[in-house]
Design a protein around this motif. Structure first.
Motif, PDB file in Angstrom:
ATOM      1  N   THR A  56      13.230  -0.245  22.669  1.00  0.00           N
ATOM      2  CA  THR A  56      11.815  -0.578  22.890  1.00  0.00           C
ATOM      3  C   THR A  56      10.874   0.552  22.486  1.00  0.00           C
ATOM      4  OG1 THR A  56      11.943   0.207  25.183  1.00  0.00           O
ATOM      5  CG2 THR A  56      12.367  -2.149  24.781  1.00  0.00           C
ATOM      6  N   CYS A  57      11.412   1.764  22.299  1.00  0.00           N
ATOM      7  CA  CYS A  57      10.577   2.905  21.912  1.00  0.00           C
ATOM      8  C   CYS A  57      11.312   3.732  20.870  1.00  0.00           C
ATOM      9  CB  CYS A  57      10.237   3.762  23.129  1.00  0.00           C
ATOM     10  SG  CYS A  57       9.334   5.277  22.735  1.00  0.00           S
ATOM     11  N   LEU A  58      10.638   4.040  19.789  1.00  0.00           N
ATOM     12  CA  LEU A  58      11.203   4.862  18.721  1.00  0.00           C
ATOM     13  C   LEU A  58      10.504   6.205  18.702  1.00  0.00           C
ATOM     14  CD1 LEU A  58      12.948   5.214  16.098  1.00  0.00           C
ATOM     15  CD2 LEU A  58      10.977   4.267  14.844  1.00  0.00           C
ATOM     16  N   ILE A  59      11.286   7.277  18.660  1.00  0.00           N
ATOM     17  CA  ILE A  59      10.745   8.627  18.522  1.00  0.00           C
ATOM     18  C   ILE A  59      11.168   9.160  17.159  1.00  0.00           C
ATOM     19  CG2 ILE A  59      10.675  10.967  19.437  1.00  0.00           C
ATOM     20  CD1 ILE A  59       9.465   8.971  21.344  1.00  0.00           C
ATOM     21  N   ALA A  60      10.192   9.532  16.324  1.00  0.00           N
ATOM     22  CA  ALA A  60      10.515   9.977  14.966  1.00  0.00           C
ATOM     23  C   ALA A  60       9.341  10.741  14.371  1.00  0.00           C
ATOM     24  CB  ALA A  60      10.845   8.773  14.084  1.00  0.00           C
ATOM     25  N   THR A  61       9.597  11.450  13.286  1.00  0.00           N
ATOM     26  CA  THR A  61       8.476  11.973  12.511  1.00  0.00           C
ATOM     27  C   THR A  61       7.825  10.780  11.817  1.00  0.00           C
ATOM     28  OG1 THR A  61       9.832  12.326  10.522  1.00  0.00           O
ATOM     29  CG2 THR A  61       9.667  14.165  12.086  1.00  0.00           C
ATOM     30  N   PRO A  62       6.531  10.828  11.516  1.00  0.00           N
ATOM     31  CA  PRO A  62       5.892   9.674  10.868  1.00  0.00           C
ATOM     32  C   PRO A  62       6.534   9.307   9.534  1.00  0.00           C
ATOM     33  CG  PRO A  62       4.416  11.582  10.928  1.00  0.00           C
ATOM     34  CD  PRO A  62       5.553  11.885  11.819  1.00  0.00           C
ATOM     35  N   SER A  63       6.923  10.308   8.748  1.00  0.00           N
ATOM     36  CA  SER A  63       7.524  10.006   7.450  1.00  0.00           C
ATOM     37  C   SER A  63       8.886   9.328   7.604  1.00  0.00           C
ATOM     38  CB  SER A  63       7.669  11.285   6.613  1.00  0.00           C
ATOM     39  OG  SER A  63       8.475  12.227   7.285  1.00  0.00           O
ATOM     40  N   TYR A  64       9.680   9.781   8.596  1.00  0.00           N
ATOM     41  CA  TYR A  64      10.991   9.157   8.775  1.00  0.00           C
ATOM     42  C   TYR A  64      10.860   7.774   9.395  1.00  0.00           C
ATOM     43  CZ  TYR A  64      15.961   8.623   9.707  1.00  0.00           C
ATOM     44  OH  TYR A  64      17.261   8.162   9.717  1.00  0.00           O
TER      45      TYR A  64
END
Length: 316
Positions: free
Chosen positions: A72-80
């Motif tokens: 339900t939640c994704l944590i990532a750099t914007p580019s990835y």
């Protein structure tokens, strides 16, 4: 105590994003010496959420796990995050039913945020932190998405003029300086982050009254600053800056991915867009650059922080 404080600040940020004990968080940040991975991990435990500690890499598997686990939640750099959504494996990223995306660790623009949100059909919230202070959670956006709330009981923020060191007032752009108020192992007093931002103390739409910092727009020690690149339409949020010195002067080339529609429209349309981007960059930075539009998905993708600048100068 320091570890518990670290977890607390990140947990508060997740809470501002609407993430709680019933959520499943996929953490694509690395679990090495980079504090982002462990910061999100411990913060997730603090709010009681389930954590998928997948780290970086295995991009296709990342998509499969998101679907299979009901993330339900994704944590990532914007580019990835954008790279994950672009993987052509027959899965529509909007079908993931994400409720929130937490992103940070690299420069971004509102256009990049909108691209990320449109691809996944979920709100994307900026997370700010730095290793020297503790890691992620120094500042996090709330549902209003109008600045990052700083945990003022743990971090004391100031804005200074990078040249004079003079403290600046509210809504004045300058270098962010932070003091850690709770750290016991290694106190940090008036740490100069080199990040350029501004502070406001106006009450937020969400009801919180803590200081808010605007998104980072550059570095006090940057020699190259590129803004407004994506204000011109028909380009993707993927670019590469190449610096060379064929003679005595530096030359800068900015390679930008064209959209699929533009790439097949014709030479004249591409030349016009290149000219618009070059003019936009010059207006914002005062720097003349050569802009080259390249084929969609032809620039490198990165699983961690995107490498935006390649310096080919021989300065020795």
């Amino acid at each position: 105590k320091d570890l518990d404080t670290w977890a607390e600040t990140t947990a508060r940020g997740l809470g501002m994003m609407g993430v709680g004990e019933n959520d499943i968080i996929q953490n694509t940040h690395g679990y090495g010496l980079f504090t982002g991975g462990f910061g999100v991990h411990y913060g997730s435990h603090k709010v009681g959420a389930t954590i998928v500690p997948i780290s970086t890499g295995q991009t296709r598997r990342q998509i499969e796990i998101m679907k299979d686990f009901g993330v339900t939640c994704l944590i990532a750099t914007p580019s990835y995050g954008i790279h994950l959504a672009e993987v052509d494996d027959g899965i529509n990223p909007r079908d993931m039913n994400l409720k929130a995306i937490g992103f940070g660790a690299e420069m971004w623009s509102e256009e990049i945020r909108q691209k990320l949100e449109n691809l996944f059909g979920a709100p994307a919230y900026n997370i700010y932190g730095l290793t020297e202070l503790m890691g992620p959670g120094v500042g996090v956006e709330c549902s209003a998405q109008k600045g990052l709330h700083i945990a003022e009981d743990i971090y004391y923020p100031e804005i200074i003029d990078s040249t004079t060191g003079k403290t600046l007032g509210e809504n004045q752009k300058g270098e962010l300086v932070l003091t850690n108020l709770e750290r016991e192992g290694m106190p940090i007093i008036r740490f100069r982050t080199k990040d350029l931002t501004s502070l406001t103390y106006e009450p937020c739409e969400c009801g919180r009254t803590s200081a808010r910092m605007s998104r980072i727009t550059g570095r006090a020690d940057d020699m190259i600053k590129v803004k407004a690149l994506l204000k011109v339409g028909d380009v993707e949020p993927h670019y590469l800056i190449i610096v060379t010195r064929p003679g005595t002067l530096d030359q800068i080339e900015v390679k930008v991915e064209a959209s699929k529609n533009l790439f097949f429209d014709g030479v004249k349309e591409m030349v016009d867009i290149q000219s618009k981007i070059a003019k936009s960059i010059e207006n914002e930075t005062g720097i003349r650059v050569k802009v080259t539009l390249v084929e969609p998905k032809s620039l490198p993708r990165y699983e961690g922080k995107a490498k935006r600048v390649i310096d080919k100068r021989n300065l020795h």
